[in-house]
Write a protein that holds these residues in place. Structure first.
Motif, PDB file in Angstrom:
ATOM      1  N   UNK A 124       0.828  -1.216   0.000  1.00  0.00           N
ATOM      2  CA  UNK A 124       0.000   0.000   0.000  1.00  0.00           C
ATOM      3  C   UNK A 124       0.854   1.256   0.000  1.00  0.00           C
ATOM      4  N   UNK A 125       1.980   1.240   0.686  1.00  0.00           N
ATOM      5  CA  UNK A 125       2.914   2.369   0.710  1.00  0.00           C
ATOM      6  C   UNK A 125       4.327   1.825   0.855  1.00  0.00           C
ATOM      7  N   UNK A 126       5.257   2.523   0.257  1.00  0.00           N
ATOM      8  CA  UNK A 126       6.646   2.084   0.302  1.00  0.00           C
ATOM      9  C   UNK A 126       7.270   2.450   1.643  1.00  0.00           C
ATOM     10  N   UNK A 127       7.883   1.524   2.346  1.00  0.00           N
ATOM     11  CA  UNK A 127       8.525   1.879   3.625  1.00  0.00           C
ATOM     12  C   UNK A 127       9.755   2.752   3.372  1.00  0.00           C
ATOM     13  N   UNK A 128      10.038   3.662   4.266  1.00  0.00           N
ATOM     14  CA  UNK A 128      11.189   4.541   4.133  1.00  0.00           C
ATOM     15  C   UNK A 128      12.096   4.406   5.353  1.00  0.00           C
ATOM     16  N   UNK A 129      13.307   4.873   5.199  1.00  0.00           N
ATOM     17  CA  UNK A 129      14.285   4.754   6.273  1.00  0.00           C
ATOM     18  C   UNK A 129      13.843   5.574   7.489  1.00  0.00           C
ATOM     19  N   UNK A 130      14.094   5.061   8.675  1.00  0.00           N
ATOM     20  CA  UNK A 130      13.663   5.803   9.872  1.00  0.00           C
ATOM     21  C   UNK A 130      14.419   7.114  10.059  1.00  0.00           C
TER      22      UNK A 130
END
Length: 510
Positions: A124-130
């Motif tokens: 659903x959404x691309x994970x990004x770096x914290x």
């Protein structure tokens, strides 16, 4: 008398005035025929001449025949048949796409990528770096706020940084080129900017700062750094060039140029040659972590090969920093500044008919025509000996200079100095007016030598600062202290061969 009949000889010879002319021989072989046609028959006549003649028609036929042969022998220009490539299947396209640069442009990893299967479900959404750690640097223009904006820090976080630093550190005092270590955290939603979690940089040589987000707000943490302020001493021997020798010994370009300007006040640089020894002392700050900050030139010395020694020290004399030689002699200053910006001289020095008094008398100065309110400047350094109303001079200022020289400024509209005040060359001491006995706004300018007026246009005296008494004693004490402190800094003398080797390495690197 009967006419005689002419009979041709059977041999074919033709009689001409009693001589026989042989007839042209006919070709007996095909080679001779070709030679005959080549020599006797013109196969390529000029088609622009003798139009319609037999020769012309023969040339036209030859041209047409050549064109016909050329067209018949021309190659075929029809397209060559080839095999058409088969349409690309989806599997083949995915195989090729996995090796293209397009996936790299969109941020995917390098290497072979396989197409999706039924075991793969879209996200659903691309994970990004914290968090993102990056660095930026303060530029020549814009300062700290501009550098933060270039790194992606939001304007709200940038304003919070300025508020946090405002009470302790001025953002404008941060040197250009200062490195900023920035940490950006996780953003709450894809359209929001990443929050600033941490910021670290060197605010000054003696101070490092860290801003960290704690409980939703940025907190400032200071880290003091010990700094040694011992002046740095640079010494060496001149080989080919004094400037190159100073640079090879460790002086910066700015320091070397400043040193040359100071030395040139007392000795011509052309007289400095191989074997002369130079001595430079600069303000220098070195932090405990190794970072250094060179400062201004404090002392410049030179010892020639013949033994002549020169010591130049920066000293504040009469409120102004100047360079003095060890004996207390400062730099010579030639000539006088212009007392006012005026287009013309309305009256010169000497006898003249006074326009108000109505008789001839000595005019003891020079009049400069200028509008009311034009600034009046001190022509050189001096002390105000008089400032106020002075008879026919109106508002009048008199300055006393060294060497028994004085200057006077009359008919002033306003006075900007007071008696006993020390003034500098070019300092505004008042404005042009028309007070006293005057026919209009102008400056009456006088020059005195040992109390007697002289023609101001003929005076171009030299000024030279001299130290004496307690000031000279304090000057020499400072010179000795500075040299002893710098000598303890551990800077070694650079031999001539070392300087020469450094110069050779520079030339070789080019």
């Amino acid at each position: 008398m009967a006419a005689a009949a002419l009979t041709l000889p059977a041999t074919g010879a033709i009689r001409s005035f009693g001589r026989a002319v042989p007839a042209p021989a006919r070709p007996q072989h095909w080679r001779e025929s070709l030679k005959y046609w080549a020599e006797e028959v013109d196969l390529v006549p000029d088609l622009g001449r003798d139009v319609g003649s037999l020769t012309w028609w023969r040339g036209l036929a030859t041209c047409a025949a050549l064109c016909f042969v050329t067209i018949k022998l021309a190659p075929d220009l029809a397209p060559l048949p080839g095999l058409a490539e088969a349409p690309m299947t989806a599997a083949r396209y995915d195989e090729i796409r996995s090796q293209m640069i397009t996936p790299l442009a969109y941020g995917s990893n390098s290497g072979r990528h396989m197409g999706p299967t039924e075991l793969v479900s879209p996200l659903a959404s691309t994970p990004e770096r914290p968090m993102i750690q990056l660095f930026s640097s303060v530029g020549e223009s814009g300062g700290l706020s501009r550098a933060l904006a270039r790194a992606g820090v939001s304007s709200a976080d940038g304003r919070e940084v300025m508020r946090t630093l405002g009470g302790e550190i001025s953002p404008g005092s941060i040197d250009p080129g200062t490195r900023l270590d920035i940490t950006l955290g996780r953003r709450p939603h894809p359209k929001a900017a990443r929050p600033l979690d941490a910021l670290s940089f060197r605010a000054r040589l003696d101070l490092a700062v860290d801003l960290k987000r704690e409980n939703g707000a940025l907190t400032l943490h200071r880290t003091p750094i010990a700094v040694d302020d011992t002046p740095l001493r640079i010494r060496g021997v001149v080989s080919d060039s004094l400037y190159q020798a100073a640079r090879a010994a460790g002086a910066t370009p700015a320091t070397a140029q400043a040193y040359l300007r100071v030395i040139a006040q007392q000795i011509s640089l052309e007289r400095i040659g191989a074997g002369d020894r130079f001595d430079i002392i600069i303000a220098h700050r070195r932090a405990a972590d190794g970072m250094a900050e060179p400062g201004a030139l404090l002392y410049g010395g030179l010892t020639t090969a013949s033994g002549k020694k020169l010591d130049m020290l920066k000293w504040t004399h009469e409120g102004r920093e100047q360079w003095f030689e060890a004996s207390g002699v400062g730099k010579k200053r030639d000539g006088l500044a212009k007392p006012v910006e005026a287009r013309r001289i309305s009256s010169g020095f000497g006898m003249r008919f006074h326009p108000i008094l109505g008789y001839s008398r000595m005019h003891q100065g020079v009049d400069f025509a200028a509008p009311t309110g034009t600034p009046i400047y001190a022509v050189t350094d001096g002390v105000v000996s008089y400032a106020g109303r002075h008879g026919g001079h109106g508002n009048f200022v008199k300055l006393a200079h060294s060497g028994g020289i004085g200057t006077g400024y009359a008919h002033m509209h306003s006075i900007a100095v007071y008696a006993g005040q020390r003034v500098r060359r070019g300092q505004v001491i008042g404005t042009v007016g028309s007070t006293g006995i005057s026919t209009g706004p102008h400056l009456h300018y006088e020059v005195y030598k040992n109390g007697q007026t002289v023609n101001p246009l003929s005076v171009k005296f030299q000024q030279q600062s001299l130290l004496a008494g307690r000031e000279l004693k304090a000057f020499r004490a400072r010179l000795d202290t500075l040299k002893s402190q710098a000598r303890g800094s551990g800077v070694a003398v650079v031999p001539a061969d070392t300087v020469k080797a450094a110069e050779d390495r520079k030339v070789a690197s080019r």
